[in-house]
Design a protein around this motif. Structure first.
Motif, PDB file in Angstrom:
ATOM      1  N   ARG A  68      -4.932 -17.930  16.479  1.00 33.46           N
ATOM      2  CA  ARG A  68      -6.313 -18.288  16.162  1.00 33.46           C
ATOM      3  C   ARG A  68      -7.103 -17.077  15.650  1.00 33.46           C
ATOM      4  NH1 ARG A  68      -3.780 -22.091  17.157  1.00 33.46           N
ATOM      5  NH2 ARG A  68      -4.250 -23.902  18.481  1.00 33.46           N
ATOM      6  N   VAL A  69      -6.523 -15.899  15.716  1.00 32.22           N
ATOM      7  CA  VAL A  69      -7.275 -14.687  15.366  1.00 32.22           C
ATOM      8  C   VAL A  69      -6.804 -14.057  14.056  1.00 32.22           C
ATOM      9  CG1 VAL A  69      -7.723 -14.225  17.795  1.00 32.22           C
ATOM     10  CG2 VAL A  69      -5.778 -13.095  16.681  1.00 32.22           C
ATOM     11  N   CYS A  70      -5.866 -14.708  13.359  1.00 29.22           N
ATOM     12  CA  CYS A  70      -5.338 -14.143  12.110  1.00 29.22           C
ATOM     13  C   CYS A  70      -6.229 -14.554  10.937  1.00 29.22           C
ATOM     14  CB  CYS A  70      -3.900 -14.591  11.884  1.00 29.22           C
ATOM     15  SG  CYS A  70      -2.767 -14.095  13.187  1.00 29.22           S
ATOM     16  N   LYS A  95      -8.259 -26.930   8.687  1.00 30.38           N
ATOM     17  CA  LYS A  95      -9.652 -27.371   8.598  1.00 30.38           C
ATOM     18  C   LYS A  95     -10.288 -27.461   9.985  1.00 30.38           C
ATOM     19  CE  LYS A  95      -8.512 -31.094   6.386  1.00 30.38           C
ATOM     20  NZ  LYS A  95      -8.585 -32.413   5.702  1.00 30.38           N
ATOM     21  N   TYR A  96      -9.457 -27.664  10.989  1.00 33.31           N
ATOM     22  CA  TYR A  96      -9.939 -27.839  12.358  1.00 33.31           C
ATOM     23  C   TYR A  96      -9.775 -26.581  13.191  1.00 33.31           C
ATOM     24  CZ  TYR A  96      -9.946 -32.747  11.050  1.00 33.31           C
ATOM     25  OH  TYR A  96     -10.198 -33.933  10.408  1.00 33.31           O
ATOM     26  N   ILE A  97      -8.716 -25.825  12.947  1.00 30.96           N
ATOM     27  CA  ILE A  97      -8.482 -24.601  13.720  1.00 30.96           C
ATOM     28  C   ILE A  97      -7.995 -23.496  12.779  1.00 30.96           C
ATOM     29  CG2 ILE A  97      -8.161 -25.379  16.086  1.00 30.96           C
ATOM     30  CD1 ILE A  97      -5.237 -25.847  15.514  1.00 30.96           C
ATOM     31  N   PRO A  98      -8.898 -22.764  12.159  1.00 28.82           N
ATOM     32  CA  PRO A  98      -8.501 -21.644  11.306  1.00 28.82           C
ATOM     33  C   PRO A  98      -7.975 -20.484  12.148  1.00 28.82           C
ATOM     34  CG  PRO A  98     -10.878 -21.706  11.544  1.00 28.82           C
ATOM     35  CD  PRO A  98     -10.358 -22.943  12.203  1.00 28.82           C
ATOM     36  N   GLY A  99      -7.420 -19.505  11.488  1.00 31.08           N
ATOM     37  CA  GLY A  99      -6.921 -18.328  12.186  1.00 31.08           C
ATOM     38  C   GLY A  99      -5.448 -18.372  12.498  1.00 31.08           C
ATOM     39  N   ILE A 129      -6.823 -35.885  10.802  1.00 32.18           N
ATOM     40  CA  ILE A 129      -8.164 -36.459  10.631  1.00 32.18           C
ATOM     41  C   ILE A 129      -9.049 -36.246  11.853  1.00 32.18           C
ATOM     42  CG2 ILE A 129      -7.422 -38.193   8.955  1.00 32.18           C
ATOM     43  CD1 ILE A 129      -7.487 -40.253  11.260  1.00 32.18           C
ATOM     44  N   TYR A 130      -8.477 -35.777  12.983  1.00 36.39           N
ATOM     45  CA  TYR A 130      -9.294 -35.589  14.181  1.00 36.39           C
ATOM     46  C   TYR A 130      -8.638 -34.567  15.104  1.00 36.39           C
ATOM     47  CZ  TYR A 130     -11.686 -36.455  18.613  1.00 36.39           C
ATOM     48  OH  TYR A 130     -12.394 -36.299  19.778  1.00 36.39           O
ATOM     49  N   ARG A 131      -9.483 -33.762  15.772  1.00 36.19           N
ATOM     50  CA  ARG A 131      -9.025 -32.819  16.788  1.00 36.19           C
ATOM     51  C   ARG A 131      -9.851 -33.006  18.055  1.00 36.19           C
ATOM     52  NH1 ARG A 131     -11.355 -27.026  17.757  1.00 36.19           N
ATOM     53  NH2 ARG A 131      -9.889 -26.172  19.285  1.00 36.19           N
ATOM     54  N   GLN A 132      -9.174 -33.097  19.208  1.00 37.74           N
ATOM     55  CA  GLN A 132      -9.849 -33.137  20.499  1.00 37.74           C
ATOM     56  C   GLN A 132      -9.933 -31.720  21.042  1.00 37.74           C
ATOM     57  OE1 GLN A 132     -11.353 -35.715  22.362  1.00 37.74           O
ATOM     58  NE2 GLN A 132     -12.058 -33.881  23.442  1.00 37.74           N
ATOM     59  N   GLU A 133     -11.126 -31.152  21.018  1.00 38.85           N
ATOM     60  CA  GLU A 133     -11.319 -29.778  21.476  1.00 38.85           C
ATOM     61  C   GLU A 133     -11.475 -29.731  22.994  1.00 38.85           C
ATOM     62  OE1 GLU A 133     -14.266 -25.929  20.662  1.00 38.85           O
ATOM     63  OE2 GLU A 133     -14.686 -27.873  19.744  1.00 38.85           O
ATOM     64  N   TYR A 171       0.506 -30.865  26.887  1.00 40.23           N
ATOM     65  CA  TYR A 171       1.059 -31.046  28.225  1.00 40.23           C
ATOM     66  C   TYR A 171       1.349 -29.697  28.872  1.00 40.23           C
ATOM     67  CZ  TYR A 171       1.662 -36.046  27.275  1.00 40.23           C
ATOM     68  OH  TYR A 171       1.437 -37.374  26.998  1.00 40.23           O
ATOM     69  N   GLN A 172       0.452 -28.746  28.699  1.00 47.05           N
ATOM     70  CA  GLN A 172       0.560 -27.439  29.343  1.00 47.05           C
ATOM     71  C   GLN A 172      -0.842 -27.003  29.747  1.00 47.05           C
ATOM     72  OE1 GLN A 172       2.329 -25.006  26.270  1.00 47.05           O
ATOM     73  NE2 GLN A 172       0.419 -24.702  25.205  1.00 47.05           N
ATOM     74  N   THR A 173      -0.930 -25.957  30.553  1.00 50.10           N
ATOM     75  CA  THR A 173      -2.242 -25.563  31.090  1.00 50.10           C
ATOM     76  C   THR A 173      -3.053 -24.740  30.108  1.00 50.10           C
ATOM     77  OG1 THR A 173      -1.189 -23.644  32.134  1.00 50.10           O
ATOM     78  CG2 THR A 173      -1.445 -25.631  33.468  1.00 50.10           C
ATOM     79  N   GLN A 174      -2.396 -23.956  29.246  1.00 51.12           N
ATOM     80  CA  GLN A 174      -3.120 -23.118  28.290  1.00 51.12           C
ATOM     81  C   GLN A 174      -3.225 -23.821  26.942  1.00 51.12           C
ATOM     82  OE1 GLN A 174      -0.795 -19.389  28.566  1.00 51.12           O
ATOM     83  NE2 GLN A 174      -2.656 -18.416  29.290  1.00 51.12           N
ATOM     84  N   GLY A 175      -4.386 -23.692  26.326  1.00 47.10           N
ATOM     85  CA  GLY A 175      -4.572 -24.290  25.013  1.00 47.10           C
ATOM     86  C   GLY A 175      -5.965 -24.869  24.870  1.00 47.10           C
ATOM     87  N   SER A 176      -6.491 -24.876  23.655  1.00 45.67           N
ATOM     88  CA  SER A 176      -7.834 -25.392  23.406  1.00 45.67           C
ATOM     89  C   SER A 176      -7.805 -26.676  22.570  1.00 45.67           C
ATOM     90  CB  SER A 176      -8.678 -24.334  22.677  1.00 45.67           C
ATOM     91  OG  SER A 176      -8.052 -23.953  21.463  1.00 45.67           O
ATOM     92  N   ASP A 177      -6.619 -27.199  22.318  1.00 48.39           N
ATOM     93  CA  ASP A 177      -6.471 -28.410  21.520  1.00 48.39           C
ATOM     94  C   ASP A 177      -5.810 -29.487  22.374  1.00 48.39           C
ATOM     95  OD1 ASP A 177      -7.237 -26.741  19.275  1.00 48.39           O
ATOM     96  OD2 ASP A 177      -5.157 -26.050  19.247  1.00 48.39           O
ATOM     97  N   GLY A 178      -6.578 -30.525  22.734  1.00 44.76           N
ATOM     98  CA  GLY A 178      -6.022 -31.576  23.578  1.00 44.76           C
ATOM     99  C   GLY A 178      -5.017 -32.431  22.844  1.00 44.76           C
ATOM    100  N   PHE A 179      -5.386 -32.838  21.641  1.00 49.59           N
ATOM    101  CA  PHE A 179      -4.491 -33.585  20.752  1.00 49.59           C
ATOM    102  C   PHE A 179      -5.160 -33.680  19.391  1.00 49.59           C
ATOM    103  CE2 PHE A 179      -7.193 -36.737  22.850  1.00 49.59           C
ATOM    104  CZ  PHE A 179      -7.690 -37.455  21.770  1.00 49.59           C
ATOM    105  N   PHE A 180      -4.376 -34.079  18.413  1.00 46.65           N
ATOM    106  CA  PHE A 180      -4.900 -34.372  17.085  1.00 46.65           C
ATOM    107  C   PHE A 180      -4.524 -35.816  16.754  1.00 46.65           C
ATOM    108  CE2 PHE A 180      -4.213 -29.858  17.250  1.00 46.65           C
ATOM    109  CZ  PHE A 180      -5.258 -29.297  16.549  1.00 46.65           C
ATOM    110  N   ILE A 181      -5.204 -36.371  15.755  1.00 46.54           N
ATOM    111  CA  ILE A 181      -4.822 -37.667  15.194  1.00 46.54           C
ATOM    112  C   ILE A 181      -4.537 -37.444  13.713  1.00 46.54           C
ATOM    113  CG2 ILE A 181      -5.539 -40.033  14.702  1.00 46.54           C
ATOM    114  CD1 ILE A 181      -7.325 -39.898  17.171  1.00 46.54           C
TER     115      ILE A 181
END
Length: 314
Positions: free
Chosen positions: A91-93, A175-179, A250-254, A300-310
């Motif tokens: 996410r930082v690139c 478009k949803y998560i640059p870097g 088309i969708y990201r769950q943050e 399905y893990q504890t670390q991460g900022s993206d719940g799911f995408f559609i």
């Protein structure tokens, strides 16, 4: 059977996994290919596959046009077996962080130093390559059991390059998560994609990654088909995924740091969903799908900022 984490030699892990050909005088004119694995430290499959490929290249010594280089991403996180240390390296690139690092300022998080080393390797290869084609392939895995697929930025040249593979291709996630490390390379004018090969510790993930690397070498015009069992690799990947369709995000769950997210069980990549279908809970509240399509990257893990995408069919 040992898991990918158990197979990874963490003590002897180095940034540059391999280069071929090793001597500049042995290099024939042709494209450059940068392979990267372990951008997330809990994803050893890509590193293992890159190591396998270089062992075979050094043993067989095939005639190769151009040059292939393999690198490990978040070294410290790989050695600890965790996704990240301070911030997600994928996410930082960004070009903004690149300029900050070039100015001599090192941001106050560990992954800045990892990105700086990767950035310097890319610059060196760009100077070597001059006006030759520069391809890349970033190797990842997922927290859930899933079929292999390709993620590509909205670059037509990269999209066309990715569609040569017998795998589903998903475009537009930047478009949803640059870097992303692959997005950074796309912005630098390189052609390539990310390949997600399956669950983090599933040994088949390394097999899929390796097969894809050999295929990319052929598709990029660097290696003759006859030099490898190309059809075997093709069939391995073709049989691994339920679809070869192309999709767009088309969708990201943050998920923010102070929220508790739980994905409902049973979802895998490309599971078909209807609008209004229950998918997860966030702080105990039910989350339903906002659109008809398919689930992409369920967390399905504890670390991460993206719940799911559609995703929907492109």
């Amino acid at each position: 059977m040992e898991t990918n984490s158990e197979l990874l030699d963490k003590e002897n892990l180095t940034r540059v996994i391999g280069e071929y050909p090793t001597e500049p005088g042995n290099q024939s004119p042709g494209p450059y290919l940068l392979l990267s694995g372990g951008i997330h430290g809990n994803e050893p499959s890509g590193v293992l596959a890159i190591q396998r490929v270089f062992r075979k290249l050094r043993k067989v010594k095939p005639s190769l046009k151009g040059k292939i280089v393999g690198v490990a991403g978040n070294i410290v996180a790989l050695k600890k077996g965790v996704r990240l240390i301070d911030q997600d390296l994928n996410r930082v690139c960004t070009l903004a962080n690149e300029q900050q690092l070039k100015s001599g300022e090192l941001p106050d998080f560990h992954e800045a130093s990892e990105f700086r080393e990767l950035m310097l390797i890319i610059e060196k290869l760009e100077n070597e390559a001059h006006n030759r084609a520069f391809h890349f392939m970033d190797l990842h895995t997922t927290s859930s059991n899933t079929a292999p697929y390709i993620s590509v930025n909205c670059s037509e040249s990269s999209f066309d390059f990715a569609k040569q593979m017998p795998l589903p291709v998903v475009k537009g996630i930047e478009k949803y998560i640059p870097g992303h490390f692959d997005h950074y390379q796309t912005l630098k004018g390189h052609i390539g994609f990310t390949m997600e090969a399956g669950q983090h510790d599933d040994p088949k993930s390394a097999d899929y990654h390796e097969a894809a690397i050999w295929m990319v070498l052929v598709n990029a015009g660097m290696l003759e088909k006859s030099a490898i069992p190309y059809e075997d690799y093709y069939q391995l990947l073709d049989n691994a995924s339920p679809t070869n369709e192309n999709f767009e995000v088309i969708y990201r769950q943050e998920i923010s740091e102070d929220h508790y997210f739980r994905m409902d069980p049973g979802y895998a990549n490309f599971t078909k969903i209807n609008q209004g279908q229950r998918l997860a809970t966030l702080d105990g509240e039910t989350i339903v799908s906002r659109a008809q399509g398919r689930v992409f990257l369920p967390l399905y893990q504890t670390q991460g900022s993206d719940g799911f995408f559609i995703v929907k069919q492109a």
